[in-house]
Design a protein around this motif. Sequence first.
Motif, PDB file in Angstrom:
ATOM      1  N   ILE A  60       1.331   6.785   3.106  1.00  0.00           N
ATOM      2  CA  ILE A  60       1.456   6.506   1.547  1.00  0.00           C
ATOM      3  C   ILE A  60       0.935   5.122   1.311  1.00  0.00           C
ATOM      4  O   ILE A  60       0.160   5.161   0.382  1.00  0.00           O
ATOM      5  N   THR A  61       0.998   4.198   2.129  1.00  0.00           N
ATOM      6  CA  THR A  61       0.274   2.922   1.886  1.00  0.00           C
ATOM      7  C   THR A  61      -1.385   2.871   2.202  1.00  0.00           C
ATOM      8  O   THR A  61      -1.984   2.361   1.297  1.00  0.00           O
ATOM      9  N   ASP A  62      -1.301   3.806   3.087  1.00  0.00           N
ATOM     10  CA  ASP A  62      -2.940   4.096   3.307  1.00  0.00           C
ATOM     11  C   ASP A  62      -3.752   4.585   1.963  1.00  0.00           C
ATOM     12  O   ASP A  62      -4.960   4.291   1.962  1.00  0.00           O
ATOM     13  N   GLU A  73       3.721   5.590   6.465  1.00  0.00           N
ATOM     14  CA  GLU A  73       2.337   4.915   6.777  1.00  0.00           C
ATOM     15  C   GLU A  73       1.189   5.491   5.797  1.00  0.00           C
ATOM     16  O   GLU A  73       0.392   4.616   5.246  1.00  0.00           O
ATOM     17  N   ILE A  79      -2.688   4.600  -1.106  1.00  0.00           N
ATOM     18  CA  ILE A  79      -2.854   3.651  -2.170  1.00  0.00           C
ATOM     19  C   ILE A  79      -3.930   2.581  -1.858  1.00  0.00           C
ATOM     20  O   ILE A  79      -4.944   2.626  -2.827  1.00  0.00           O
ATOM     21  N   ASP A  80      -4.252   2.198  -0.953  1.00  0.00           N
ATOM     22  CA  ASP A  80      -5.212   1.284  -0.598  1.00  0.00           C
ATOM     23  C   ASP A  80      -6.523   1.672  -0.509  1.00  0.00           C
ATOM     24  O   ASP A  80      -7.474   1.328  -0.696  1.00  0.00           O
ATOM     25  N   GLU A 137       6.624   3.521  -1.925  1.00  0.00           N
ATOM     26  CA  GLU A 137       6.453   2.607  -0.933  1.00  0.00           C
ATOM     27  C   GLU A 137       7.369   1.398  -1.118  1.00  0.00           C
ATOM     28  O   GLU A 137       7.723   0.877  -0.120  1.00  0.00           O
ATOM     29  N   GLU A 138       7.871   1.066  -2.319  1.00  0.00           N
ATOM     30  CA  GLU A 138       8.774   0.009  -2.471  1.00  0.00           C
ATOM     31  C   GLU A 138      10.289   0.445  -1.580  1.00  0.00           C
ATOM     32  O   GLU A 138      11.073  -0.528  -1.517  1.00  0.00           O
ATOM     33  N   ARG A 167      -4.702  -4.525  -5.776  1.00  0.00           N
ATOM     34  CA  ARG A 167      -3.411  -4.311  -5.176  1.00  0.00           C
ATOM     35  C   ARG A 167      -2.513  -5.213  -6.392  1.00  0.00           C
ATOM     36  O   ARG A 167      -1.334  -4.734  -6.372  1.00  0.00           O
ATOM     37  N   LEU A 200      10.454   2.528   0.922  1.00  0.00           N
ATOM     38  CA  LEU A 200      10.391   3.376   2.334  1.00  0.00           C
ATOM     39  C   LEU A 200      11.592   3.220   2.983  1.00  0.00           C
ATOM     40  O   LEU A 200      11.821   3.958   3.814  1.00  0.00           O
ATOM     41  N   THR A 222       3.584   3.711  -5.500  1.00  0.00           N
ATOM     42  CA  THR A 222       4.329   2.751  -5.453  1.00  0.00           C
ATOM     43  C   THR A 222       5.786   2.631  -5.125  1.00  0.00           C
ATOM     44  O   THR A 222       6.390   1.789  -4.582  1.00  0.00           O
TER      45      THR A 222
END
Length: 377
Positions: A326-328, A324, A330-331, A306-307, A55, A309, A303
């Motif tokens: 989007i972060t999921d 939610e 990415i990770d 996400e920054e 990350r 949101l 990213t």
Amino acid sequence: MLGTLVQGRVSITGGVTNAQKVALTIAIRYANERRQFPSHDGQEHILMDYGRHQRRLLPALARTYAQAFAHLELLEQFDEVFSGRNDTESTRADLETVAAASKALSTWNALEIIQTCREACGGQGFMAEHRMTGLRADLDVYATFEGDNNVLLQLVAKRLLSDYSKAFASPDFGTLAQYVVEQVGEVAFNRGGLRGLAQKFTDFGSTARSIGFVRDEEHQHQLLTDRVHTMIARLANELRHSGKKDPVETERVFNRHQNDLILAAKAHGELIQWEAFTSALKKINNPETLKVMTWLRDLFGFTLLEENLAWYLMNGRLTSQRAEAITDYIDGRLLGRLKPHALDLVDAFGLSEGLIRSDLAFGSETRRRETLKKANA
């Protein structure tokens, strides 16, 4: 005067981008050698195996590639103007705007990314011989040199507002909003509530469906573009109502929205970088390379979303399910896909040992462990 300022800003953008490449090459190579913390089987993992390390470094890598592609386009633009092939008042204004945005974003990115790389290398990263602290110290002044970044972004925002004022003789928010709708298509539904309702229905219970919309290249572009257009439209409306007859009120209103100007200009600069990355993908012929680079472009785009949101949620552009997801994504997807290619991606920078000049990037950790192993044998 324009030539001097633009040349300086173009040069700074290229210089700090190369510094980011050096820092990332050192940090990612080191992260693929340095082992830490035994797992259940007693074996230590390399740092790059850990999600937090991915990350920290992989989004920085994606941002650096986007910045590098944007810089290449800026160089082409610069050459067209100063060679005389396409030297007009309009192209000079475009060049000045893009150079200002690029210089501001790239210098801030460089300071943040080099610091991230320094921390990712632990105590080794703080040692002068490994260059991180020196690089960051050398680049610190660039946030001010050739124009303070906040001032430059105000220049960019004023150019965007000027473009809007030229498009509309008497701009008001309704007219400008309609212009935004015509530019980005599906955003029309956002203002009527239908888009939000449809998203909630589709997203319910399905991360795969909710992320499919955002993963699409066209919709990433739509979301990033719409944010810029909407921010400028609102600023134009607020500033118009300040009126021209009362300079005190005009100054008050401008000062009240100064931070909004900076945010809009920054969003515009990030959109330029995303578009440059996307244009570069069209020049890649190898299917496997294209696949990896598309993942990297998606990581950059996701990213950015996400920054910001909070903005997308408050303005009804994304549902909470998509936000939610989007972060999921990415990770859970992008980082894992890109991790095996991280070394190849920094090697593709083509930096020689003489340019990197840090043992951390050339096996010092492996040699250290081998020495310890022999000593304990």
